[in-house]
Scaffold this motif. Structure first.
Motif, PDB file in Angstrom:
ATOM      1  N   GLY A   8      22.139  -3.319 -30.144  1.00  0.00           N
ATOM      2  CA  GLY A   8      22.771  -2.627 -31.252  1.00  0.00           C
ATOM      3  C   GLY A   8      21.808  -1.689 -31.937  1.00  0.00           C
ATOM      4  O   GLY A   8      20.659  -1.512 -31.515  1.00  0.00           O
ATOM      5  N   CYS A   9      22.328  -1.074 -32.994  1.00  0.00           N
ATOM      6  CA  CYS A   9      21.571  -0.066 -33.731  1.00  0.00           C
ATOM      7  C   CYS A   9      20.729  -0.734 -34.822  1.00  0.00           C
ATOM      8  O   CYS A   9      20.791  -1.941 -35.038  1.00  0.00           O
ATOM      9  CB  CYS A   9      22.536   0.925 -34.352  1.00  0.00           C
ATOM     10  SG  CYS A   9      23.570   0.163 -35.618  1.00  0.00           S
ATOM     11  N   ALA A  10      19.997   0.092 -35.556  1.00  0.00           N
ATOM     12  CA  ALA A  10      19.081  -0.433 -36.573  1.00  0.00           C
ATOM     13  C   ALA A  10      19.818  -1.071 -37.742  1.00  0.00           C
ATOM     14  O   ALA A  10      19.342  -2.055 -38.318  1.00  0.00           O
ATOM     15  CB  ALA A  10      18.172   0.696 -37.067  1.00  0.00           C
ATOM     16  N   CYS A  11      20.990  -0.533 -38.119  1.00  0.00           N
ATOM     17  CA  CYS A  11      21.699  -1.078 -39.282  1.00  0.00           C
ATOM     18  C   CYS A  11      22.656  -2.196 -38.893  1.00  0.00           C
ATOM     19  O   CYS A  11      23.281  -2.803 -39.767  1.00  0.00           O
ATOM     20  CB  CYS A  11      22.436   0.022 -40.038  1.00  0.00           C
ATOM     21  SG  CYS A  11      24.025   0.511 -39.330  1.00  0.00           S
ATOM     22  N   ALA A  12      22.792  -2.453 -37.603  1.00  0.00           N
ATOM     23  CA  ALA A  12      23.606  -3.555 -37.062  1.00  0.00           C
ATOM     24  C   ALA A  12      25.108  -3.287 -37.131  1.00  0.00           C
ATOM     25  O   ALA A  12      25.900  -4.163 -36.794  1.00  0.00           O
ATOM     26  CB  ALA A  12      23.278  -4.899 -37.708  1.00  0.00           C
ATOM     27  N   ALA A  13      25.521  -2.086 -37.551  1.00  0.00           N
ATOM     28  CA  ALA A  13      26.950  -1.760 -37.511  1.00  0.00           C
ATOM     29  C   ALA A  13      27.428  -1.703 -36.060  1.00  0.00           C
ATOM     30  O   ALA A  13      28.479  -2.243 -35.720  1.00  0.00           O
ATOM     31  CB  ALA A  13      27.213  -0.433 -38.214  1.00  0.00           C
ATOM     32  N   VAL A  14      26.650  -1.042 -35.208  1.00  0.00           N
ATOM     33  CA  VAL A  14      27.021  -0.952 -33.795  1.00  0.00           C
ATOM     34  C   VAL A  14      26.427  -2.130 -33.040  1.00  0.00           C
ATOM     35  O   VAL A  14      25.221  -2.399 -33.123  1.00  0.00           O
ATOM     36  CB  VAL A  14      26.532   0.369 -33.158  1.00  0.00           C
ATOM     37  CG1 VAL A  14      26.747   0.348 -31.639  1.00  0.00           C
ATOM     38  CG2 VAL A  14      27.244   1.552 -33.776  1.00  0.00           C
ATOM     39  N   ARG A  76      25.230   8.186 -31.151  1.00  0.00           N
ATOM     40  CA  ARG A  76      24.481   7.561 -32.247  1.00  0.00           C
ATOM     41  C   ARG A  76      25.419   6.773 -33.138  1.00  0.00           C
ATOM     42  O   ARG A  76      26.588   7.129 -33.314  1.00  0.00           O
ATOM     43  CB  ARG A  76      23.822   8.647 -33.115  1.00  0.00           C
ATOM     44  CG  ARG A  76      22.863   9.518 -32.366  1.00  0.00           C
ATOM     45  CD  ARG A  76      22.368  10.666 -33.252  1.00  0.00           C
ATOM     46  NE  ARG A  76      21.487  11.536 -32.480  1.00  0.00           N
ATOM     47  CZ  ARG A  76      20.206  11.260 -32.242  1.00  0.00           C
ATOM     48  NH1 ARG A  76      19.652  10.178 -32.752  1.00  0.00           N
ATOM     49  NH2 ARG A  76      19.481  12.084 -31.519  1.00  0.00           N
ATOM     50  N   CYS A  77      24.869   5.746 -33.767  1.00  0.00           N
ATOM     51  CA  CYS A  77      25.590   5.045 -34.821  1.00  0.00           C
ATOM     52  C   CYS A  77      25.900   6.037 -35.934  1.00  0.00           C
ATOM     53  O   CYS A  77      25.009   6.761 -36.395  1.00  0.00           O
ATOM     54  CB  CYS A  77      24.728   3.900 -35.345  1.00  0.00           C
ATOM     55  SG  CYS A  77      25.394   3.152 -36.850  1.00  0.00           S
ATOM     56  N   THR A  78      27.168   6.082 -36.370  1.00  0.00           N
ATOM     57  CA  THR A  78      27.525   7.041 -37.411  1.00  0.00           C
ATOM     58  C   THR A  78      26.963   6.625 -38.770  1.00  0.00           C
ATOM     59  O   THR A  78      26.905   7.443 -39.686  1.00  0.00           O
ATOM     60  CB  THR A  78      29.060   7.179 -37.531  1.00  0.00           C
ATOM     61  OG1 THR A  78      29.632   5.885 -37.732  1.00  0.00           O
ATOM     62  CG2 THR A  78      29.640   7.811 -36.280  1.00  0.00           C
ATOM     63  N   ALA A  79      26.553   5.368 -38.912  1.00  0.00           N
ATOM     64  CA  ALA A  79      26.000   4.919 -40.191  1.00  0.00           C
ATOM     65  C   ALA A  79      24.494   5.172 -40.277  1.00  0.00           C
ATOM     66  O   ALA A  79      24.012   5.690 -41.285  1.00  0.00           O
ATOM     67  CB  ALA A  79      26.297   3.429 -40.397  1.00  0.00           C
ATOM     68  N   CYS A  80      23.747   4.808 -39.248  1.00  0.00           N
ATOM     69  CA  CYS A  80      22.277   4.892 -39.349  1.00  0.00           C
ATOM     70  C   CYS A  80      21.655   5.912 -38.405  1.00  0.00           C
ATOM     71  O   CYS A  80      20.465   6.208 -38.532  1.00  0.00           O
ATOM     72  CB  CYS A  80      21.644   3.510 -39.135  1.00  0.00           C
ATOM     73  SG  CYS A  80      21.691   2.934 -37.425  1.00  0.00           S
ATOM     74  N   GLY A  81      22.426   6.438 -37.463  1.00  0.00           N
ATOM     75  CA  GLY A  81      21.898   7.499 -36.602  1.00  0.00           C
ATOM     76  C   GLY A  81      21.091   7.027 -35.413  1.00  0.00           C
ATOM     77  O   GLY A  81      20.605   7.852 -34.633  1.00  0.00           O
TER      78      GLY A  81
HETATM   79 ZN   LIG Z   1      23.630   1.709 -37.326  1.00  0.00          ZN
END
Ligand SMILES: [Zn+2]
Ligand SMILES: [Zn+2]
Length: 155
Positions: A8-14, A76-81
């Motif tokens: 997943g991404c850095a902010c964990a949304a994805v 990219r994650c739309t929240a954290c990129g």
């Molecule tokens: Zn993210």
């Protein structure tokens, strides 16, 4: 591979899952990858889009310039990129998953090092892993079952 790999991404949304091992893993030392990840190389796990499942979150593509002029979209994650995977040449059925976004980034080891002509001088390539100054021929290097998977995915 026993457990399906997740990442997943850095902010964990994805969050995503690979439902099988990838077909092949690239360690790419090209200048584009170096700029885009801000580091010495990118590790790309090549897998069918159908085996790369988005579990949560949203992604959006950003278009990268290429020397060849062929499209390269980074998703990219739309929240954290965080950049999570690439599609090259407009081929949506194959994903190049940025393997360092896996929860266990050591789960996959590169099968090949490519574009070593721009490898940073302090990087020592591992012995016994094929390395190429530029690109390479998948037909001669990939295991037959991976070539078959790619052929089936592109049908
Ligand atoms: Zn993210
Ligand atoms: Zn590259």
């Amino acid at each position: 591979m026993n457990e399906p790999l997740e990442g997943g991404c850095a902010c964990a949304a994805v969050r995503y899952r690979l439902t099988s091992a990838p077909m092949f893993v690239h360690c790419c030392h090209c200048r584009d990858c170096q700029r885009q990840v801000g580091s010495a190389f990118a590790i790309n796990a090549l897998i069918e889009a159908s085996r790369h499942i988005l579990l949560s979150g949203q992604t959006a593509p950003s278009a990268m310039p290429t020397d060849s002029g062929r499209p390269h979209n980074v998703f990219r994650c739309t929240a954290c990129g965080t950049a999570l995977w690439s599609e090259y040449g407009g081929i949506a059925k194959l994903h190049f998953v940025r393997a360092a976004t896996l929860d266990d980034p050591a789960a996959l080891t590169p099968d090949v090092h490519i574009y070593t002509r721009s490898r940073l001088p302090w990087i020592t390539l591992p012995e016994g892993v094929p390395a190429f100054e530029a690109y390479y021929s998948a037909r001669t290097l990939w295991p037959p079952e991976s070539l078959e998977r790619r052929r089936a995915a592109l049908e």
